[in-house]
Design an enzyme around this catalytic site. Structure first.
Site, PDB file in Angstrom:
ATOM      1  N   LEU A  14       0.664  -1.243  -0.025  1.00 23.33           N
ATOM      2  CA  LEU A  14      -0.025   0.007   0.039  1.00 23.33           C
ATOM      3  C   LEU A  14       0.854   1.332  -0.043  1.00 23.33           C
ATOM      4  O   LEU A  14       0.776   1.900   1.031  1.00 23.33           O
ATOM      5  CB  LEU A  14      -0.728   0.101   1.091  1.00 23.33           C
ATOM      6  CG  LEU A  14      -2.343  -0.405   0.915  1.00 23.33           C
ATOM      7  CD1 LEU A  14      -2.352  -1.898   0.465  1.00 23.33           C
ATOM      8  CD2 LEU A  14      -3.298  -0.185   2.233  1.00 23.33           C
ATOM      9  N   HIS A  15       1.508   1.381  -1.123  1.00 23.86           N
ATOM     10  CA  HIS A  15       2.459   2.739  -1.252  1.00 23.86           C
ATOM     11  C   HIS A  15       1.336   3.695  -1.612  1.00 23.86           C
ATOM     12  O   HIS A  15      -0.029   3.586  -1.719  1.00 23.86           O
ATOM     13  CB  HIS A  15       3.430   2.698  -2.245  1.00 23.86           C
ATOM     14  CG  HIS A  15       3.095   2.278  -3.767  1.00 23.86           C
ATOM     15  ND1 HIS A  15       2.377   3.179  -4.412  1.00 23.86           N
ATOM     16  CD2 HIS A  15       2.629   1.028  -4.248  1.00 23.86           C
ATOM     17  CE1 HIS A  15       2.297   2.625  -5.485  1.00 23.86           C
ATOM     18  NE2 HIS A  15       2.368   1.288  -5.638  1.00 23.86           N
ATOM     19  N   ALA A  16       1.594   4.861  -2.285  1.00 24.19           N
ATOM     20  CA  ALA A  16       0.604   6.171  -2.087  1.00 24.19           C
ATOM     21  C   ALA A  16      -0.466   5.827  -3.199  1.00 24.19           C
ATOM     22  O   ALA A  16      -1.305   6.214  -2.833  1.00 24.19           O
ATOM     23  CB  ALA A  16       1.504   7.281  -2.828  1.00 24.19           C
TER      24      ALA A  16
END
Length: 87
Positions: A14-16
């Site tokens: 769950l990066h940006a």
């Protein structure tokens, strides 16, 4: 309260970008929604909170909601995570 565990499918976690999709989906519901990784719990409607968990691919997270549409909220978010955010 409705609770469900799900493993993050996409490799980078769950990066940006996926986190943005996640909180946008969470904000579609009236229920209070949280994401938990290990012992840390954050508001699923907070981008900073979700990013602070440092969720990487292969991590199991717990999605929980409390409110009128809690089951629909959790199921929708779990389905989004299982889809790999279309990456």
């Amino acid at each position: 309260m409705y609770v469900k565990d799900v493993m993050v499918q996409n490799q980078v976690g769950l990066h940006a970008r996926p986190a943005t999709f996640f909180i946008q989906r969470a904000n579609e519901f009236r229920s209070s929604i949280w994401v938990e990784k290990e012992e840390r719990r954050v508001n699923a409607k907070s981008l900073l909170g979700v990013l602070s968990l440092g969720i990487v691919g292969g991590t199991t997270i717990r999605v929980m909601a409390d409110g009128a549409d809690e089951e629909a909220a959790v199921e929708s978010l779990v389905k989004l995570v299982q889809s790999g955010f279309s990456e």
